[in-house]
Design an enzyme around this catalytic site. Structure first.
Site, PDB file in Angstrom:
ATOM      1  N   TYR A  50      16.186  29.852   8.246  1.00 35.87           N
ATOM      2  CA  TYR A  50      14.945  30.506   8.684  1.00 35.87           C
ATOM      3  C   TYR A  50      14.897  30.624  10.197  1.00 35.87           C
ATOM      4  CZ  TYR A  50      12.835  30.045   4.048  1.00 35.87           C
ATOM      5  OH  TYR A  50      12.543  30.148   2.727  1.00 35.87           O
ATOM      6  N   LYS A 110       0.839  -1.210   0.000  1.00 29.06           N
ATOM      7  CA  LYS A 110       0.000   0.000   0.000  1.00 29.06           C
ATOM      8  C   LYS A 110       0.874   1.262   0.000  1.00 29.06           C
ATOM      9  CE  LYS A 110      -0.228  -0.426   5.044  1.00 29.06           C
ATOM     10  NZ  LYS A 110      -1.030  -0.941   6.173  1.00 29.06           N
TER      11      LYS A 110
END
Ligand SMILES: *Cc1c(COP(=O)(O)O)cnc(C)c1O
Length: 358
Positions: free
Chosen positions: A255, A35
Site C-alpha cells: 500500500y 487482566k
C-alpha cells in the site's frame, strides 16, 4: 493443519517467571495480575498455570466473574473497583475484592448493611494521579470504612507507581515515602510493587506484590529484554509464508508504494497483519524469522499480510514457518521497531489468532 496465524504459549515459562517473582520477593504474598485476558495470553490458562499464587488481580468486574464461573476459588482483586451500586452488588455476589479509590465508591459502600466480610483494597494516590484517595483524605476515609459492617478488617492498603521502570527515579522514592508516611500507624496489609518495582525497587516490596508483565516473561524496562532479566517469554507468535516472488529494482511493494526495491530480490508474503495484532507501525527493517533465519520487513503492514525480503533465505518455500516474536526474537525488540511497548503487542493479539498451549 494449524491456522495461518497462531500463538504458542509455554505454560512452564509462566511457572518459571513466577519463581523469579518469588526469588525477588521471598517474603511477599503474590497477587498475579491477569487482566486484559492475561495480557493477551488467555486469562484462564494463565490462571490455571498460576494456581498457587495468593490472589489474582483483574481490572474489571466481568473479568473476575469469568474467573469465578470457570471455578477459580482464589482471592480476586478488581483493580478498577466499581462505579455504581449494581456493579458493587455483582462484586459481592462473586466474592471479588474491589480497589476502593473514590468517594463515590465510599458512599455506595456506606449504603449496604446487610452483607459482611467484604475484603477491599484501599488505594492511595501517591503521585500517579490516576486512581486513589489523596493522602490528605486517608485518615477520614479509613475511619469511615472502619465503621462499615460490610468491610472486613483490617483494610488492605495499596498504591501504584508512575515511574518504577526508571532507574533511580526520584518520584518513585517520593511515592514510597509518601505511602509509608500516610499509612504509618494504621493496621492492614500493604501493596505497592508492580513488575518494575519487584525487579528494581526492593524497598517497595512490603506484604503483597502485584506482578503483571514479568509473569509473561516480558521486561518492564525499556531497552532490556525479559531474557536478560532471567525471565522466559511465554508467547511465540507464528504464521507462514503464503507466496514467494521476485521483485525487480524499481518495483514498489504494498500500500502506498512506500517501499521501493533498489536491488532485485525475492519477496515473501506472510499471513499475518494488524488484523491479528501485528503492529501497523512496524518499520521497514523490523526483524522477522523465516525458518529461524532473520529477514527484514519491507513495505507497509496490511490487515492480513506483511511482506519480507527473503534475500539470503533462498531455499524458502510456500508453507514455511515464520516467527514474529518469541524465544529467539524478543517481543521487546519488535516493540522498539514499532515505537511502542511490548505490553501493547501481546495485549493486542486478536481473536483471529489461535492460542495453543505448549
Ligand atoms: C496492571 C497493574 C499492575 C501490573 O503491572 P505490570 O507492570 O504489568 O507488572 C499492578 N498494579 C496495578 C494497579 C495495575 O493496574
Amino acid at each position: 493443519m494449524t491456522p495461518a496465524a497462531f500463538a504458542v504459549l509455554t505454560l512452564d515459562a509462566v511457572r518459571h517467571n513466577l519463581s523469579k517473582v518469588r526469588s525477588c520477593a521471598p517474603e511477599a504474598k503474590i497477587m498475579a495480575v491477569i487482566k486484559a485476558n492475561g495480557y493477551g495470553h488467555g486469562m484462564l490458562r494463565i490462571a490455571e498455570a498460576l494456581q498457587d499464587v495468593d490472589a489474582f488481580a483483574v481490572a474489571r468486574v466481568d473479568e473476575g466473574m469469568r474467573l469465578r464461573k470457570a471455578g477459580f476459588k482464589q482471592r480476586i482483586a478488581v483493580l478498577e473497583g466499581f462505579s455504581c451500586t449494581e456493579e458493587f452488588e455483582e462484586l459481592l455476589t462473586y466474592q471479588l475484592e474491589p480497589v476502593v479509590h473514590s468517594f463515590t465508591q465510599l458512599e455506595i459502600i456506606e449504603t449496604i448493611t446487610e452483607v459482611q466480610g467484604c475484603n477491599i483494597w484501599l488505594k492511595i494516590d501517591t503521585g500517579m494521579n490516576r486512581l486513589g484517595f489523596k493522602p490528605a483524605d486517608f485518615d477520614l476515609v479509613y475511619q469511615r470504612l472502619n465503621c462499615c459492617s460490610l468491610i472486613k478488617q483490617p483494610i488492605n492498603l495499596m498504591t501504584h507507581f508512575a515511574n518504577a521502570d526508571v532507574a533511580n527515579d526520584a518520584k518513585t522514592l517520593q511515592q514510597i515515602k509518601l505511602f509509608n508516611d500516610t499509612v504509618d500507624g494504621f493496621i492492614g496489609e500493604r501493596s505497592l510493587a508492580n513488575s518494575a518495582a519487584i525487579l528494581a525497587w526492593e524497598q517497595s516490596l512490603s506484604d503483597w506484590v502485584r506482578p503483571g508483565v514479568m509473569l509473561y516473561g516480558i521486561s518492564p524496562f525499556p531497552e532490556v529484554t525479559g531474557q536478560q532479566l532471567g525471565l522466559r517469554p511465554v508467547m511465540e507468535l507464528h504464521s507462514r509464508l503464503i507466496a514467494i516472488k521476485p521483485v525487480a529494482a524499481g518495483d514498489t511493494v504494498g500500500y502506498g508504494g512506500s517501499w521501493l526495491c533498489e536491488k532485485s530480490t525475492t519477496l515473501g508474503v506472510v499471513a499475518i497483519g494488524y488484523g491479528d495484532g501485528y503492529p501497523r507501525y512496524a518499520k521497514v527493517g523490523t526483524p522477522v524469522l523465516v525458518n529461524g533465519q532473520r529477514v527484514e520487513l519491507i513495505g507497509r503492514v496490511s490487515m492480513d499480510m506483511i511482506t519480507v525480503d527473503l534475500g539470503v533465505v533462498t531455499e524458502a518455500k510456500v508453507g514455511d514457518s515464520v516467527t514474529l516474536w518469541g524465544e529467539t526474537l524478543p517481543v521487546e525488540e519488535i516493540a522498539l521497531w514499532s515505537d511502542t511497548i511490548p505490553y501493547t503487542l501481546v495485549c493486542g493479539v486478536t481473536q483471529r489468532v489461535q492460542l495453543i498451549d505448549k
